[in-house]
Scaffold this motif. Structure first.
Motif, PDB file in Angstrom:
ATOM      1  N   LEU A  35       0.826  -1.207   0.000  1.00  0.00           N
ATOM      2  CA  LEU A  35       0.000   0.000   0.000  1.00  0.00           C
ATOM      3  C   LEU A  35       0.862   1.260   0.000  1.00  0.00           C
ATOM      4  CD1 LEU A  35      -2.955  -0.878   2.391  1.00  0.00           C
ATOM      5  CD2 LEU A  35      -2.979  -0.709  -0.093  1.00  0.00           C
ATOM      6  N   SER A  36       1.991   1.205   0.728  1.00  0.00           N
ATOM      7  CA  SER A  36       2.822   2.410   0.747  1.00  0.00           C
ATOM      8  C   SER A  36       3.511   2.630  -0.592  1.00  0.00           C
ATOM      9  CB  SER A  36       3.838   2.382   1.900  1.00  0.00           C
ATOM     10  OG  SER A  36       4.325   1.110   2.114  1.00  0.00           O
ATOM     11  N   LEU A  37       3.667   1.535  -1.369  1.00  0.00           N
ATOM     12  CA  LEU A  37       4.242   1.713  -2.704  1.00  0.00           C
ATOM     13  C   LEU A  37       3.256   2.431  -3.624  1.00  0.00           C
ATOM     14  CD1 LEU A  37       6.129  -1.570  -3.676  1.00  0.00           C
ATOM     15  CD2 LEU A  37       7.071   0.595  -2.909  1.00  0.00           C
ATOM     16  N   PHE A  38       1.947   2.131  -3.413  1.00  0.00           N
ATOM     17  CA  PHE A  38       0.956   2.676  -4.345  1.00  0.00           C
ATOM     18  C   PHE A  38       0.311   3.971  -3.874  1.00  0.00           C
ATOM     19  CE2 PHE A  38       1.018  -1.898  -5.504  1.00  0.00           C
ATOM     20  CZ  PHE A  38       1.595  -1.710  -6.756  1.00  0.00           C
ATOM     21  N   SER A  39       0.518   4.331  -2.614  1.00  0.00           N
ATOM     22  CA  SER A  39      -0.091   5.569  -2.120  1.00  0.00           C
ATOM     23  C   SER A  39       0.629   6.773  -2.713  1.00  0.00           C
ATOM     24  CB  SER A  39       0.007   5.640  -0.606  1.00  0.00           C
ATOM     25  OG  SER A  39      -0.698   4.576  -0.051  1.00  0.00           O
ATOM     26  N   SER A  40      -0.129   7.828  -2.934  1.00  0.00           N
ATOM     27  CA  SER A  40       0.512   8.970  -3.592  1.00  0.00           C
ATOM     28  C   SER A  40       0.056  10.332  -3.059  1.00  0.00           C
ATOM     29  CB  SER A  40       0.279   8.898  -5.099  1.00  0.00           C
ATOM     30  OG  SER A  40      -1.107   8.751  -5.337  1.00  0.00           O
ATOM     31  N   THR A  41      -0.699  10.337  -1.961  1.00  0.00           N
ATOM     32  CA  THR A  41      -1.021  11.642  -1.372  1.00  0.00           C
ATOM     33  C   THR A  41      -0.623  11.638   0.107  1.00  0.00           C
ATOM     34  OG1 THR A  41      -3.223  10.992  -0.663  1.00  0.00           O
ATOM     35  CG2 THR A  41      -3.055  11.935  -2.861  1.00  0.00           C
ATOM     36  N   ILE A  42      -0.397  12.830   0.646  1.00  0.00           N
ATOM     37  CA  ILE A  42       0.013  12.925   2.040  1.00  0.00           C
ATOM     38  C   ILE A  42      -1.063  12.345   2.949  1.00  0.00           C
ATOM     39  CG2 ILE A  42       0.483  14.567   3.924  1.00  0.00           C
ATOM     40  CD1 ILE A  42       2.089  16.182   2.038  1.00  0.00           C
ATOM     41  N   MET A  78      18.380  12.455   3.014  1.00  0.00           N
ATOM     42  CA  MET A  78      19.080  12.393   1.733  1.00  0.00           C
ATOM     43  C   MET A  78      18.087  12.290   0.575  1.00  0.00           C
ATOM     44  SD  MET A  78      22.520  10.174   2.106  1.00  0.00           S
ATOM     45  CE  MET A  78      22.200   8.992   0.818  1.00  0.00           C
ATOM     46  N   ILE A  79      17.109  11.386   0.732  1.00  0.00           N
ATOM     47  CA  ILE A  79      16.100  11.192  -0.317  1.00  0.00           C
ATOM     48  C   ILE A  79      15.349  12.506  -0.570  1.00  0.00           C
ATOM     49  CG2 ILE A  79      13.889  10.045  -0.815  1.00  0.00           C
ATOM     50  CD1 ILE A  79      15.071   7.587   0.657  1.00  0.00           C
ATOM     51  N   PHE A  80      14.974  13.145   0.549  1.00  0.00           N
ATOM     52  CA  PHE A  80      14.242  14.400   0.463  1.00  0.00           C
ATOM     53  C   PHE A  80      15.067  15.445  -0.290  1.00  0.00           C
ATOM     54  CE2 PHE A  80      13.063  18.532   2.315  1.00  0.00           C
ATOM     55  CZ  PHE A  80      11.711  18.535   1.995  1.00  0.00           C
ATOM     56  N   ALA A  81      16.332  15.570   0.095  1.00  0.00           N
ATOM     57  CA  ALA A  81      17.190  16.597  -0.493  1.00  0.00           C
ATOM     58  C   ALA A  81      17.437  16.324  -1.977  1.00  0.00           C
ATOM     59  CB  ALA A  81      18.519  16.660   0.259  1.00  0.00           C
ATOM     60  N   ILE A  82      17.708  15.061  -2.303  1.00  0.00           N
ATOM     61  CA  ILE A  82      17.998  14.725  -3.709  1.00  0.00           C
ATOM     62  C   ILE A  82      16.785  15.031  -4.584  1.00  0.00           C
ATOM     63  CG2 ILE A  82      18.450  12.801  -5.296  1.00  0.00           C
ATOM     64  CD1 ILE A  82      20.279  11.646  -3.095  1.00  0.00           C
ATOM     65  N   ASN A  83      15.579  14.648  -4.079  1.00  0.00           N
ATOM     66  CA  ASN A  83      14.368  14.918  -4.852  1.00  0.00           C
ATOM     67  C   ASN A  83      14.170  16.399  -5.092  1.00  0.00           C
ATOM     68  OD1 ASN A  83      12.517  12.615  -5.645  1.00  0.00           O
ATOM     69  ND2 ASN A  83      13.260  11.986  -3.641  1.00  0.00           N
ATOM     70  N   LEU A  84      14.428  17.189  -4.049  1.00  0.00           N
ATOM     71  CA  LEU A  84      14.281  18.645  -4.196  1.00  0.00           C
ATOM     72  C   LEU A  84      15.302  19.173  -5.199  1.00  0.00           C
ATOM     73  CD1 LEU A  84      13.636  20.408  -0.777  1.00  0.00           C
ATOM     74  CD2 LEU A  84      12.173  20.335  -2.790  1.00  0.00           C
ATOM     75  N   TYR A  88      12.054  18.183  -8.307  1.00  0.00           N
ATOM     76  CA  TYR A  88      10.679  17.856  -7.926  1.00  0.00           C
ATOM     77  C   TYR A  88      10.183  18.875  -6.914  1.00  0.00           C
ATOM     78  CZ  TYR A  88      11.114  13.372 -10.267  1.00  0.00           C
ATOM     79  OH  TYR A  88      11.284  12.406 -11.193  1.00  0.00           O
ATOM     80  N   ASP A  89       8.853  19.014  -6.801  1.00  0.00           N
ATOM     81  CA  ASP A  89       8.357  20.030  -5.867  1.00  0.00           C
ATOM     82  C   ASP A  89       8.356  19.496  -4.428  1.00  0.00           C
ATOM     83  OD1 ASP A  89       6.201  18.410  -5.716  1.00  0.00           O
ATOM     84  OD2 ASP A  89       4.851  19.691  -6.884  1.00  0.00           O
ATOM     85  N   LEU A  90       8.071  20.393  -3.514  1.00  0.00           N
ATOM     86  CA  LEU A  90       8.172  20.080  -2.086  1.00  0.00           C
ATOM     87  C   LEU A  90       7.249  18.936  -1.699  1.00  0.00           C
ATOM     88  CD1 LEU A  90       9.446  21.122   0.589  1.00  0.00           C
ATOM     89  CD2 LEU A  90       7.346  22.404   0.933  1.00  0.00           C
ATOM     90  N   ILE A  91       5.984  18.993  -2.141  1.00  0.00           N
ATOM     91  CA  ILE A  91       4.992  17.979  -1.777  1.00  0.00           C
ATOM     92  C   ILE A  91       5.461  16.596  -2.231  1.00  0.00           C
ATOM     93  CG2 ILE A  91       2.598  17.199  -2.135  1.00  0.00           C
ATOM     94  CD1 ILE A  91       2.622  19.715  -0.551  1.00  0.00           C
ATOM     95  N   PHE A  92       5.952  16.524  -3.466  1.00  0.00           N
ATOM     96  CA  PHE A  92       6.401  15.235  -3.995  1.00  0.00           C
ATOM     97  C   PHE A  92       7.580  14.698  -3.173  1.00  0.00           C
ATOM     98  CE2 PHE A  92       8.795  12.447  -6.814  1.00  0.00           C
ATOM     99  CZ  PHE A  92       7.780  11.596  -7.227  1.00  0.00           C
ATOM    100  N   SER A  93       8.511  15.591  -2.824  1.00  0.00           N
ATOM    101  CA  SER A  93       9.669  15.147  -2.040  1.00  0.00           C
ATOM    102  C   SER A  93       9.225  14.648  -0.671  1.00  0.00           C
ATOM    103  CB  SER A  93      10.664  16.293  -1.858  1.00  0.00           C
ATOM    104  OG  SER A  93      10.924  16.901  -3.087  1.00  0.00           O
ATOM    105  N   ILE A  94       8.243  15.330  -0.087  1.00  0.00           N
ATOM    106  CA  ILE A  94       7.727  14.877   1.215  1.00  0.00           C
ATOM    107  C   ILE A  94       7.086  13.506   1.060  1.00  0.00           C
ATOM    108  CG2 ILE A  94       5.982  15.309   3.006  1.00  0.00           C
ATOM    109  CD1 ILE A  94       6.473  18.288   2.634  1.00  0.00           C
ATOM    110  N   ILE A  95       6.318  13.320  -0.024  1.00  0.00           N
ATOM    111  CA  ILE A  95       5.640  12.034  -0.233  1.00  0.00           C
ATOM    112  C   ILE A  95       6.657  10.898  -0.374  1.00  0.00           C
ATOM    113  CG2 ILE A  95       4.279  10.730  -1.936  1.00  0.00           C
ATOM    114  CD1 ILE A  95       2.578  13.278  -2.246  1.00  0.00           C
ATOM    115  N   ILE A  96       7.701  11.166  -1.156  1.00  0.00           N
ATOM    116  CA  ILE A  96       8.720  10.120  -1.353  1.00  0.00           C
ATOM    117  C   ILE A  96       9.384   9.768  -0.013  1.00  0.00           C
ATOM    118  CG2 ILE A  96      10.952   9.626  -2.454  1.00  0.00           C
ATOM    119  CD1 ILE A  96       8.872   9.522  -4.506  1.00  0.00           C
ATOM    120  N   SER A  97       9.670  10.805   0.799  1.00  0.00           N
ATOM    121  CA  SER A  97      10.302  10.554   2.101  1.00  0.00           C
ATOM    122  C   SER A  97       9.363   9.774   3.014  1.00  0.00           C
ATOM    123  CB  SER A  97      10.688  11.863   2.788  1.00  0.00           C
ATOM    124  OG  SER A  97      11.332  12.696   1.885  1.00  0.00           O
ATOM    125  N   LEU A  98       8.072  10.162   3.002  1.00  0.00           N
ATOM    126  CA  LEU A  98       7.092   9.444   3.829  1.00  0.00           C
ATOM    127  C   LEU A  98       6.974   7.997   3.369  1.00  0.00           C
ATOM    128  CD1 LEU A  98       4.176  12.013   4.259  1.00  0.00           C
ATOM    129  CD2 LEU A  98       5.738  11.178   6.009  1.00  0.00           C
TER     130      LEU A  98
END
Lengths: 244, 273
Positions: A35-42, A78-84, A88-98
């Motif tokens: 489920l965490s692989l397929f979830s895409s909103t905060i 690291m994941i958050f920073a690399i995505n930013l 990628y935008d802030l929301i997407f980076s947060i989602i990837i980190s979550l």
């Protein structure tokens, strides 16, 4: 460093989750993982992470789960920073980190509540070759041992004036050589000793292995399994409703 | 001088204190033995002496400096710690470089490094292996190498964690000689050990720890008289102390080593004749 090892180790404990059949625990962990692989909103991640933490409370391993997350926090940042950085935008980076946190904590539910013996039984019920099972279970068993080794090696080298956190990035990487070499050497020595000890106890002598414990589904296992399925379906429906 | 004042310590996120209200002072030129059961907090305590661990409450001062104020490297130069398992420190390509490692970290000059390494290897009878990989040495030699690599930078305090494990009798005797020699140079040697016979031969000031509390701190003769404390810490008496207790009052004090025991016995036998 020492206290981190605790977050990765199975401890014998009594709880509703601990007493479940390990196959059920694996299915719960796997469904949360998928489920965490397929979830895409905060919002979805908030639900998922609350479910995971609720399981942590029910199985009395929340504290150690948090330790595991703390341990992986460097990677999260690291994941958050690399995505930013790659745009990628802030929301997407947060989602990837979550998502990363959810993956780590969902798998830790299984590993913190199931003993290596249970892991062995689960893998056997999947009819995997025993050598493979043994290698995997031994690897899991040895994680805390190797971590403790690492802590002691770091202490030992710091006592000889090694300052690991000093210097530029290349110097810092070089600083780890006095830690990594003894760690690898110790691990090789340990695996050799283990192989000898196993051979002296007739490992591989008989083709057919028997087991002292066998797995049986109980009523509560069926119940939890159904509950899990219902919640997963509900969650997927929810995702679709939100996307619609 | 190491000063420990009301030291409490617990690991982060742990519930219980591993060390509770530890206060002690260790001066220069002392031999100190630290004994206690498994998990009593001995190793945790000595890791405070060079700042590897910092107190949760209270303080540890080395030559007047709080261990929280400076780096581990700063205190290690004065307090050398030799860990139990040589496998946890050996990594260099040659025996020579293994000993030189710490000296380079501490920033000694090349000339001094060469002199000190040569001295340490000769002193521990390892000079013939100087170009060999340290991993090829025997267990006892590895242990000596670790000791050499710490003594090479000439610290004022030398802490030995379980130095006798895996050592034969001759090596233990040599170790005792080395410790006694270091003390004549006004160094302090702190020995953590389960080996009562070895500790007795050192005749140290003895500190007993149980459940993170110092239960006894005094001259080893008086400590080994205290049956109830010894029992609490799970420590047996040295054979020479038992011999004395069996023969009391025929001999006036426990012999410090086999040589003295022998002469006491001979004297006693002559008296009986």
């Amino acid at each position: 460093m020492f206290w981190l090892a605790e977050g990765l180790v199975y401890r014998r404990q009594e709880s509703i989750i601990h007493s479940l059949d390990p196959r059920v625990k694996l299915i719960i962990s796997l469904s949360l993982f998928l489920l965490s692989l397929f979830s895409s909103t905060i919002f979805e991640f908030i639900i998922l992470l609350s479910a995971i933490f609720l399981l942590g409370v029910l199985s009395k391993v929340l504290r150690r789960m948090i330790k595991t997350i703390t341990f992986s926090l460097t990677f999260v940042i690291m994941i958050f920073a690399i995505n930013l950085l790659v745009g990628y935008d802030l929301i997407f980076s947060i989602i990837i980190s979550l998502r990363f946190i959810a993956i780590i904590s969902s798998s830790s539910i299984f590993f913190l509540t199931s003993s290596p013996d249970e892991l062995d039984l689960v893998m056997r019920s999947l009819h995997l070759p025993y050598d493979l099972i043994f290698a995997f279970v031994t690897a899991v068993r040895f994680v805390p041992v190797i971590l403790l080794d690492a802590v002691q090696i770091i202490d030992s080298q710091r006592s000889r004036g090694l300052e690991i956190e000093k210097g530029n990035i290349f110097k810092r990487i070089r600083n780890y050589i006095p830690v990594l070499i003894p760690l690898i050497v110790q691990s090789i020595i340990r695996s050799e000793e283990l192989a000898e000890a196993m051979e002296s106890r007739a490992y591989g002598f008989s083709k057919k292995r028997t087991s002292y414990y066998t797995l049986h589904f109980k009523r509560k296992d069926y119940f939890v399994l159904c509950l899990n399925l219902t919640l997963v379906v509900l969650f997927i429906l929810l995702i679709h409703l939100f996307h619609l | 001088m190491i000063e420990v004042e009301s030291l409490y310590f617990k690991y982060p996120l742990a519930n219980d204190y591993v060390l509770k209200n530890i206060s002690l002072k260790i001066g220069l030129g002392e031999v100190v033995g630290i004994m206690g059961g498994n998990g009593s907090g001995k190793t945790t305590l000595i890791k405070h002496f060079n700042g590897l661990l910092k107190p949760t409450k209270g303080f540890v001062k080395v030559f007047g400096k709080d261990t929280r104020k400076e780096s581990v490297a700063y205190f290690s130069k004065k307090v050398g710690l030799v860990f139990q398992n040589p496998g946890h420190q050996i990594f260099s390509d040659t025996v020579w470089n293994e000993v030189a490692f710490a000296l380079k970290n501490f920033g000694f000059e090349e000339e001094i490094i060469n002199k000190r390494v040569k001295w340490a290897l000769e002193f521990f009878n390892l000079i013939q292996y100087k170009d060999m990989s340290p991993l090829l040495l025997s267990g006892g030699e590895k242990k000596r190498l670790c000791l050499a690599s710490v003594l090479a930078w000439n610290p004022d305090f030398i802490i030995l964690d379980e130095p006798t494990v895996g050592q034969d009798f001759l090596q233990k005797e040599k170790l005792i000689e080395i410790i006694k020699m270091l003390v004549t140079q006004n160094k302090t040697v702190i020995v953590v050990s389960h080996d009562v016979e070895f500790i007795w031969l050192l005749q140290p000031r003895l500190i007993l720890i149980s459940n993170g509390i110092i239960v006894k701190d005094g001259d080893c003769r008086s400590v080994f008289k205290d049956d109830s404390v010894l029992e609490k810490c799970g420590i047996t008496k040295p054979q020479l102390v038992e011999l004395y207790e069996e023969l009391y009052p025929l001999i006036e004090r426990p012999p410090v080593d086999i040589v003295e025991a022998r002469s006491m016995m001979l004297k006693l036998l002559r008296g009986l004749k």
